[in-house]
Design a protein around this motif. Sequence first.
Motif, PDB file in Angstrom:
ATOM      1  N   ALA A   1     115.533  57.764   3.198  1.00 17.49           N
ATOM      2  CA  ALA A   1     115.665  56.532   2.811  1.00 17.49           C
ATOM      3  C   ALA A   1     116.762  55.810   3.599  1.00 17.49           C
ATOM      4  CB  ALA A   1     115.994  56.412   1.290  1.00 17.49           C
ATOM      5  N   LEU A   2     116.867  54.635   4.239  1.00 15.60           N
ATOM      6  CA  LEU A   2     118.113  53.835   4.561  1.00 15.60           C
ATOM      7  C   LEU A   2     118.139  52.484   3.817  1.00 15.60           C
ATOM      8  CD1 LEU A   2     119.813  54.276   7.076  1.00 15.60           C
ATOM      9  CD2 LEU A   2     118.207  52.919   8.508  1.00 15.60           C
ATOM     10  N   LEU A   3     119.320  52.280   3.374  1.00 18.29           N
ATOM     11  CA  LEU A   3     119.707  51.154   2.788  1.00 18.29           C
ATOM     12  C   LEU A   3     120.235  50.003   3.790  1.00 18.29           C
ATOM     13  CD1 LEU A   3     121.306  52.510  -0.359  1.00 18.29           C
ATOM     14  CD2 LEU A   3     119.394  51.005  -0.642  1.00 18.29           C
ATOM     15  N   THR A   4     119.794  48.760   3.335  1.00 14.31           N
ATOM     16  CA  THR A   4     120.171  47.598   4.388  1.00 14.31           C
ATOM     17  C   THR A   4     121.910  47.400   3.920  1.00 14.31           C
ATOM     18  OG1 THR A   4     119.532  45.694   2.896  1.00 14.31           O
ATOM     19  CG2 THR A   4     118.027  46.587   4.956  1.00 14.31           C
ATOM     20  N   ARG A   5     121.941  47.628   2.431  1.00 11.26           N
ATOM     21  CA  ARG A   5     123.398  47.488   2.251  1.00 11.26           C
ATOM     22  C   ARG A   5     123.807  48.388   1.153  1.00 11.26           C
ATOM     23  NH1 ARG A   5     124.538  44.197  -2.528  1.00 11.26           N
ATOM     24  NH2 ARG A   5     122.783  43.195  -3.190  1.00 11.26           N
ATOM     25  N   ARG A   6     125.026  48.978   0.980  1.00 13.37           N
ATOM     26  CA  ARG A   6     125.384  49.779   0.079  1.00 13.37           C
ATOM     27  C   ARG A   6     126.349  49.283  -0.954  1.00 13.37           C
ATOM     28  NH1 ARG A   6     123.282  54.976   0.634  1.00 13.37           N
ATOM     29  NH2 ARG A   6     124.758  55.331  -1.357  1.00 13.37           N
ATOM     30  N   ARG A   7     126.776  48.344  -0.412  1.00 12.18           N
ATOM     31  CA  ARG A   7     127.931  47.531  -1.178  1.00 12.18           C
ATOM     32  C   ARG A   7     127.670  46.077  -1.346  1.00 12.18           C
ATOM     33  NH1 ARG A   7     133.294  50.199   1.570  1.00 12.18           N
ATOM     34  NH2 ARG A   7     132.349  52.006   1.971  1.00 12.18           N
ATOM     35  N   ASP A   8     128.685  45.658  -1.964  1.00  9.32           N
ATOM     36  CA  ASP A   8     128.439  43.865  -2.391  1.00  9.32           C
ATOM     37  C   ASP A   8     128.869  43.063  -1.231  1.00  9.32           C
ATOM     38  OD1 ASP A   8     128.071  41.678  -3.601  1.00  9.32           O
ATOM     39  OD2 ASP A   8     129.889  41.814  -4.792  1.00  9.32           O
ATOM     40  N   HIS A   9     128.172  43.268  -0.094  1.00  9.58           N
ATOM     41  CA  HIS A   9     128.265  42.077   0.827  1.00  9.58           C
ATOM     42  C   HIS A   9     127.152  41.529   1.532  1.00  9.58           C
ATOM     43  CE1 HIS A   9     127.544  44.786   4.554  1.00  9.58           C
ATOM     44  NE2 HIS A   9     127.499  45.448   3.653  1.00  9.58           N
ATOM     45  N   TYR A  10     127.048  40.437   1.890  1.00 12.45           N
ATOM     46  CA  TYR A  10     125.960  39.811   2.528  1.00 12.45           C
ATOM     47  C   TYR A  10     125.398  40.220   3.967  1.00 12.45           C
ATOM     48  CZ  TYR A  10     122.175  36.725   3.450  1.00 12.45           C
ATOM     49  OH  TYR A  10     120.830  35.930   3.462  1.00 12.45           O
TER      50      TYR A  10
ATOM     51  N   ILE B   1     115.000  50.269   2.584  1.00 15.88           N
ATOM     52  CA  ILE B   1     115.235  49.592   0.904  1.00 15.88           C
ATOM     53  C   ILE B   1     116.298  48.398   1.316  1.00 15.88           C
ATOM     54  CG2 ILE B   1     115.859  49.954  -1.380  1.00 15.88           C
ATOM     55  CD1 ILE B   1     115.207  52.884  -0.591  1.00 15.88           C
ATOM     56  N   ASP B   2     115.906  47.463   0.624  1.00 20.82           N
ATOM     57  CA  ASP B   2     116.869  46.134   0.952  1.00 20.82           C
ATOM     58  C   ASP B   2     117.159  45.565  -0.311  1.00 20.82           C
ATOM     59  OD1 ASP B   2     118.022  43.930   2.137  1.00 20.82           O
ATOM     60  OD2 ASP B   2     116.051  42.651   1.905  1.00 20.82           O
ATOM     61  N   PRO B   3     118.262  45.830  -0.859  1.00 20.81           N
ATOM     62  CA  PRO B   3     118.800  45.196  -1.902  1.00 20.81           C
ATOM     63  C   PRO B   3     118.946  43.823  -1.756  1.00 20.81           C
ATOM     64  CG  PRO B   3     120.104  46.927  -1.521  1.00 20.81           C
ATOM     65  CD  PRO B   3     119.314  46.679  -0.506  1.00 20.81           C
ATOM     66  N   GLY B   4     118.388  42.671  -2.120  1.00 14.21           N
ATOM     67  CA  GLY B   4     118.374  41.283  -1.781  1.00 14.21           C
ATOM     68  C   GLY B   4     119.868  40.654  -1.992  1.00 14.21           C
ATOM     69  N   HIS B   5     119.968  39.857  -1.313  1.00 16.15           N
ATOM     70  CA  HIS B   5     121.379  39.073  -1.542  1.00 16.15           C
ATOM     71  C   HIS B   5     122.682  39.892  -1.417  1.00 16.15           C
ATOM     72  CE1 HIS B   5     118.721  35.905  -3.204  1.00 16.15           C
ATOM     73  NE2 HIS B   5     118.137  36.821  -4.001  1.00 16.15           N
ATOM     74  N   GLY B   6     123.683  39.564  -1.993  1.00 14.03           N
ATOM     75  CA  GLY B   6     125.074  40.004  -1.697  1.00 14.03           C
ATOM     76  C   GLY B   6     126.302  39.443  -1.473  1.00 14.03           C
ATOM     77  N   GLY B   7     127.262  39.930  -1.751  1.00 14.39           N
ATOM     78  CA  GLY B   7     128.612  38.969  -1.124  1.00 14.39           C
ATOM     79  C   GLY B   7     128.658  37.532  -1.904  1.00 14.39           C
ATOM     80  N   ASP B   8     128.758  36.786  -1.057  1.00 12.11           N
ATOM     81  CA  ASP B   8     129.048  35.282  -1.735  1.00 12.11           C
ATOM     82  C   ASP B   8     127.461  34.705  -2.002  1.00 12.11           C
ATOM     83  OD1 ASP B   8     131.402  34.448  -1.374  1.00 12.11           O
ATOM     84  OD2 ASP B   8     131.161  32.722  -0.184  1.00 12.11           O
ATOM     85  N   ASP B   9     126.423  35.477  -1.919  1.00 11.32           N
ATOM     86  CA  ASP B   9     125.248  35.085  -2.259  1.00 11.32           C
ATOM     87  C   ASP B   9     124.814  35.687  -3.402  1.00 11.32           C
ATOM     88  OD1 ASP B   9     122.637  34.116  -2.721  1.00 11.32           O
ATOM     89  OD2 ASP B   9     121.824  35.473  -1.205  1.00 11.32           O
ATOM     90  N   PRO B  10     124.971  35.398  -4.673  1.00  9.69           N
ATOM     91  CA  PRO B  10     124.689  36.184  -5.817  1.00  9.69           C
ATOM     92  C   PRO B  10     123.294  36.533  -6.233  1.00  9.69           C
ATOM     93  CG  PRO B  10     125.432  34.051  -6.594  1.00  9.69           C
ATOM     94  CD  PRO B  10     125.334  34.046  -5.220  1.00  9.69           C
ATOM     95  N   GLY B  11     122.510  35.737  -5.717  1.00  8.22           N
ATOM     96  CA  GLY B  11     121.048  35.484  -6.128  1.00  8.22           C
ATOM     97  C   GLY B  11     121.170  34.845  -7.457  1.00  8.22           C
ATOM     98  N   ALA B  12     119.931  35.066  -8.279  1.00  9.47           N
ATOM     99  CA  ALA B  12     119.842  34.380  -9.385  1.00  9.47           C
ATOM    100  C   ALA B  12     120.754  35.145 -10.501  1.00  9.47           C
ATOM    101  CB  ALA B  12     118.351  34.605 -10.114  1.00  9.47           C
ATOM    102  N   ILE B  13     121.093  34.080 -11.532  1.00 15.28           N
ATOM    103  CA  ILE B  13     122.133  34.748 -12.441  1.00 15.28           C
ATOM    104  C   ILE B  13     121.323  34.306 -13.975  1.00 15.28           C
ATOM    105  CG2 ILE B  13     124.537  34.448 -13.353  1.00 15.28           C
ATOM    106  CD1 ILE B  13     125.386  33.609 -10.706  1.00 15.28           C
TER     107      ILE B  13
END
Length: 432
Positions: free
Chosen positions: A201-210, A159-171
């Motif tokens: 499940a395996l997450l590509t990121r669990r926290r707020d980083h890119y 499971i891949d939560p898009g964006h993260g870190g310096d890339d907030p995605g859309a706002i």
Amino acid sequence: MKGVSLARRGGHSEWLMALVGALLAGVVWSKPPVMVKQIRLWTGSIEAQLFIDLSGAAKWKVFSLVEPHRVVIDIDQGQLESALPKPSEGGWLRGMRSGHPIPGVLRLVVDLDRKAQIEPVLLPPIGGHGYRLLIALRAKAGRESTPPIASPSDYLVVIDPGHGGDDPGAIGAKGTREKSVVLKIAKRLARMVNLEPGMRALLTRRRDHYISLRARRTLASETDAMVFVSIHADAFDRASAKGTSVYALSRRGATSALAARLAKVENAADLAGGVSLKDKSPDVAEAMLDMSLDRQIKQSRQLGAAVLGMLGRVGKRHSVRVEQAGFAVLKAPQVPSILVESGYITNIGEESKLRSVLYREQIAGAILGGIKHYCRDQPECPLPPERKIHVVQAGESLSLISARYSIGVNALKGQNNLTSDLIRVDQRLRLP
Ligand SMILES: [Zn+2]
């Protein structure tokens, strides 16, 4: 210089000589200062990114030292205008400090509890960002660095939560960030998947980083994932646009102008997120991989159709067919991969929904339902037959469970002869 490894020089010797020359000559150093406007730190369990926002291009060098482990960043003519970020408690990044051990040089030091690989790069201005010095850190073996290993018989869902870190995605208009809501949906989905017998499940990121797009899809192929789902909530130029949609990869152009534009936006995420040097290197295997993608695309469309079918129970869909375009994140060979738009964050109503726990539960439940349908349509699906039973977990309510299965609360109560809203942990509820 024992124990010192130089990672990169930004013209160090030249400016050091110039500095020494200037000091010897007794002249006042007249180079304009470089302001360090902001420092941001995004930390994952084994990866971290340190972004240093600069007022202009600067001469710099980054190197690591041992005993204790630390990363040193020297910025010529640097002037610190911002507070230093504090790493989270108990993480492998211990702290950050600054000083001026050499006149005219700002030194930043990141203390670590273990050895780390460092990749520094000065990013040119792009997407609203000015010059950024990015230091990508990757921890060497340590207590947190082993990824969870699924049993070989488990049906692994990446499971891949898009964006993260310096890339907030859309706002959204209320300031809701795509990177935050999709992380919440992804974590809900991961929790649901891990409660399913035979699924993991395996997450590509669990926290707020890119994480680079390539690293996301590589996690899927290297773990032999059964499916890969990237979760998004993007922007649309018309604020009235709403509804969910599902995308798969295309090797031959996009199925619509919207799909083409979205792929372009998503593929540019690496630039905003600050892609590491490694990901910029030419991928010689890319062309070869493309040849093996035809089967993956066919399966991805089937997976997408199953998920889209379930999303139809949640609410309006923006498109009733699986759209396709050249999404870089969906290129894991052999792994059916889809990108799910859980709504348009630029639509005021959908932004509110994305902020609600119940809606996020609905989206996660629909994605899980779609994955299970897809698997059971395959000849060798390892999942046990559907039980039509829900075992109540701690913190769940009837409305949350109803949202997850996109059924009415009254239907759920009727099915189980419930006269009140009270349920208890481990209670087995029949599903309509
Ligand atoms: Zn997105």
